[in-house]
Design a protein around this motif. Structure first.
Motif, mmCIF file in Angstrom:
data_model
loop_
_atom_site.group_PDB
_atom_site.id
_atom_site.type_symbol
_atom_site.label_atom_id
_atom_site.label_comp_id
_atom_site.label_asym_id
_atom_site.label_seq_id
_atom_site.Cartn_x
_atom_site.Cartn_y
_atom_site.Cartn_z
ATOM 1 N N PRO A 14 0.809 -1.228 0.000
ATOM 2 C CA PRO A 14 0.000 0.000 0.000
ATOM 3 C C PRO A 14 0.841 1.276 0.000
ATOM 4 C CG PRO A 14 -0.887 -1.554 1.564
ATOM 5 C CD PRO A 14 0.431 -2.117 1.088
ATOM 6 N N ALA A 15 1.995 1.245 0.634
ATOM 7 C CA ALA A 15 2.834 2.438 0.707
ATOM 8 C C ALA A 15 3.685 2.621 -0.546
ATOM 9 C CB ALA A 15 3.745 2.364 1.932
ATOM 10 N N THR A 16 4.008 1.552 -1.235
ATOM 11 C CA THR A 16 4.908 1.648 -2.385
ATOM 12 C C THR A 16 4.257 1.144 -3.661
ATOM 13 O OG1 THR A 16 5.818 -0.523 -1.912
ATOM 14 C CG2 THR A 16 6.954 1.375 -0.939
ATOM 15 N N ALA A 17 2.941 1.115 -3.706
ATOM 16 C CA ALA A 17 2.237 0.582 -4.875
ATOM 17 C C ALA A 17 2.510 1.436 -6.103
ATOM 18 C CB ALA A 17 0.743 0.527 -4.603
ATOM 19 N N ARG A 18 2.558 0.778 -7.240
ATOM 20 C CA ARG A 18 2.739 1.462 -8.512
ATOM 21 C C ARG A 18 1.489 1.262 -9.347
ATOM 22 N NH1 ARG A 18 8.780 -0.637 -9.985
ATOM 23 N NH2 ARG A 18 9.784 0.149 -8.124
ATOM 24 N N SER A 19 1.208 2.233 -10.186
ATOM 25 C CA SER A 19 0.001 2.189 -10.992
ATOM 26 C C SER A 19 0.344 1.836 -12.431
ATOM 27 C CB SER A 19 -0.677 3.557 -10.946
ATOM 28 O OG SER A 19 -1.785 3.585 -11.775
ATOM 29 N N ALA A 20 -0.545 1.103 -13.076
ATOM 30 C CA ALA A 20 -0.388 0.808 -14.502
ATOM 31 C C ALA A 20 -0.865 2.036 -15.268
ATOM 32 C CB ALA A 20 -1.188 -0.423 -14.861
ATOM 33 N N LEU A 21 0.043 2.981 -15.462
ATOM 34 C CA LEU A 21 -0.346 4.278 -16.003
ATOM 35 C C LEU A 21 -0.857 4.200 -17.428
ATOM 36 C CD1 LEU A 21 2.493 6.484 -14.530
ATOM 37 C CD2 LEU A 21 0.109 6.393 -13.826
ATOM 38 N N ARG A 22 -0.263 3.352 -18.237
ATOM 39 C CA ARG A 22 -0.726 3.254 -19.624
ATOM 40 C C ARG A 22 -2.138 2.675 -19.677
ATOM 41 N NH1 ARG A 22 3.211 5.497 -22.125
ATOM 42 N NH2 ARG A 22 5.353 4.935 -21.786
ATOM 43 N N ALA A 23 -2.438 1.719 -18.833
ATOM 44 C CA ALA A 23 -3.801 1.178 -18.777
ATOM 45 C C ALA A 23 -4.772 2.250 -18.291
ATOM 46 C CB ALA A 23 -3.851 -0.044 -17.875
ATOM 47 N N ARG A 24 -4.368 3.014 -17.271
ATOM 48 C CA ARG A 24 -5.213 4.102 -16.787
ATOM 49 C C ARG A 24 -5.448 5.139 -17.873
ATOM 50 N NH1 ARG A 24 -2.963 6.825 -11.596
ATOM 51 N NH2 ARG A 24 -4.577 8.300 -12.172
ATOM 52 N N PHE A 25 -4.406 5.426 -18.673
ATOM 53 C CA PHE A 25 -4.550 6.398 -19.753
ATOM 54 C C PHE A 25 -5.599 5.931 -20.756
ATOM 55 C CE2 PHE A 25 -3.487 7.756 -24.047
ATOM 56 C CZ PHE A 25 -3.575 9.128 -23.899
ATOM 57 N N TRP A 26 -5.501 4.668 -21.212
ATOM 58 C CA TRP A 26 -6.439 4.171 -22.228
ATOM 59 C C TRP A 26 -7.853 4.064 -21.671
ATOM 60 C CZ3 TRP A 26 -5.245 5.035 -26.888
ATOM 61 C CH2 TRP A 26 -3.908 5.002 -27.294
ATOM 62 N N LEU A 27 -7.999 3.689 -20.405
ATOM 63 C CA LEU A 27 -9.332 3.645 -19.803
ATOM 64 C C LEU A 27 -9.912 5.057 -19.664
ATOM 65 C CD1 LEU A 27 -8.808 0.883 -17.111
ATOM 66 C CD2 LEU A 27 -10.258 0.745 -19.142
ATOM 67 N N SER A 28 -9.064 6.023 -19.325
ATOM 68 C CA SER A 28 -9.531 7.405 -19.244
ATOM 69 C C SER A 28 -9.931 7.925 -20.613
ATOM 70 C CB SER A 28 -8.437 8.308 -18.664
ATOM 71 O OG SER A 28 -8.223 8.015 -17.316
ATOM 72 N N LEU A 29 -9.165 7.563 -21.637
ATOM 73 C CA LEU A 29 -9.513 7.982 -22.991
ATOM 74 C C LEU A 29 -10.867 7.403 -23.402
ATOM 75 C CD1 LEU A 29 -8.483 9.572 -25.432
ATOM 76 C CD2 LEU A 29 -7.501 7.433 -26.269
ATOM 77 N N TRP A 30 -11.096 6.134 -23.076
ATOM 78 C CA TRP A 30 -12.383 5.489 -23.366
ATOM 79 C C TRP A 30 -13.515 6.214 -22.621
ATOM 80 C CZ3 TRP A 30 -14.499 2.606 -26.842
ATOM 81 C CH2 TRP A 30 -15.655 1.890 -26.579
ATOM 82 N N GLY A 31 -13.287 6.544 -21.371
ATOM 83 C CA GLY A 31 -14.287 7.281 -20.594
ATOM 84 C C GLY A 31 -14.536 8.665 -21.155
ATOM 85 N N MET A 32 -13.475 9.314 -21.657
ATOM 86 C CA MET A 32 -13.642 10.644 -22.234
ATOM 87 C C MET A 32 -14.497 10.591 -23.497
ATOM 88 S SD MET A 32 -10.874 13.468 -23.474
ATOM 89 C CE MET A 32 -10.334 13.836 -21.827
ATOM 90 N N VAL A 33 -14.276 9.573 -24.320
ATOM 91 C CA VAL A 33 -15.090 9.426 -25.528
ATOM 92 C C VAL A 33 -16.568 9.333 -25.151
ATOM 93 C CG1 VAL A 33 -15.644 7.843 -27.424
ATOM 94 C CG2 VAL A 33 -13.264 8.427 -26.938
ATOM 95 N N TRP A 34 -16.875 8.511 -24.148
ATOM 96 C CA TRP A 34 -18.269 8.353 -23.731
ATOM 97 C C TRP A 34 -18.818 9.609 -23.069
ATOM 98 C CZ3 TRP A 34 -21.660 5.206 -25.531
ATOM 99 C CH2 TRP A 34 -21.247 4.011 -26.097
ATOM 100 N N ALA A 35 -17.987 10.332 -22.317
ATOM 101 C CA ALA A 35 -18.453 11.570 -21.684
ATOM 102 C C ALA A 35 -18.761 12.637 -22.734
ATOM 103 C CB ALA A 35 -17.410 12.084 -20.698
ATOM 104 N N VAL A 36 -17.909 12.745 -23.738
ATOM 105 C CA VAL A 36 -18.159 13.710 -24.823
ATOM 106 C C VAL A 36 -19.427 13.319 -25.570
ATOM 107 C CG1 VAL A 36 -17.275 14.561 -27.035
ATOM 108 C CG2 VAL A 36 -15.742 14.372 -25.073
ATOM 109 N N PHE A 37 -19.552 12.043 -25.881
ATOM 110 C CA PHE A 37 -20.744 11.546 -26.577
ATOM 111 C C PHE A 37 -21.999 11.819 -25.751
ATOM 112 C CE2 PHE A 37 -23.766 8.050 -27.305
ATOM 113 C CZ PHE A 37 -24.048 8.264 -28.660
ATOM 114 N N GLY A 38 -21.952 11.507 -24.463
ATOM 115 C CA GLY A 38 -23.104 11.732 -23.590
ATOM 116 C C GLY A 38 -23.465 13.201 -23.477
ATOM 117 N N THR A 39 -22.455 14.057 -23.361
ATOM 118 C CA THR A 39 -22.712 15.493 -23.280
ATOM 119 C C THR A 39 -23.423 15.981 -24.536
ATOM 120 O OG1 THR A 39 -20.735 15.786 -21.915
ATOM 121 C CG2 THR A 39 -21.638 17.749 -22.961
#
Length: 87
Positions: free
Chosen positions: A7-32
């Motif tokens: 928990p103190a030294t955890a690392r994040s899969a940043l590239r996976a987070r980036f692509w998931l955020s991009l997917w979410g952004m597409v849907w947010a723009v579409f929904g808006t």
């Protein structure tokens, strides 16, 4: 390798987070756009707010990716050492 301090030294899969955020952004723009066109301003605003949050998250993710191996380690970067406990 597990050290017990994940928990103190955890690392994040940043590239996976980036692509998931991009997917979410597409849907947010579409929904808006769709909710604005069909006359649902409340839902359009909610999707717009989500769009802003996702944009900020993506900026943070890209910043961490560009900071290098400390934030986006490869296979050649060893795991962090667990914090030393004081007696």
């Amino acid at each position: 390798m597990r050290t017990g301090s994940e928990p103190a030294t955890a690392r994040s899969a940043l590239r996976a987070r980036f692509w998931l955020s991009l997917w979410g952004m597409v849907w947010a723009v579409f929904g808006t756009a769709v909710f604005a066109l069909v006359g649902r301003p409340g839902w359009a605003i909610a999707c717009g707010v989500l769009w802003v949050v996702i944009t900020i998250d993506m900026a943070v993710i890209v910043r961490h990716i560009r900071q290098g191996p400390h934030y986006q380690p490869g296979r050649d970067v060893p795991p962090y050492q667990p914090p030393q406990r004081r007696p």
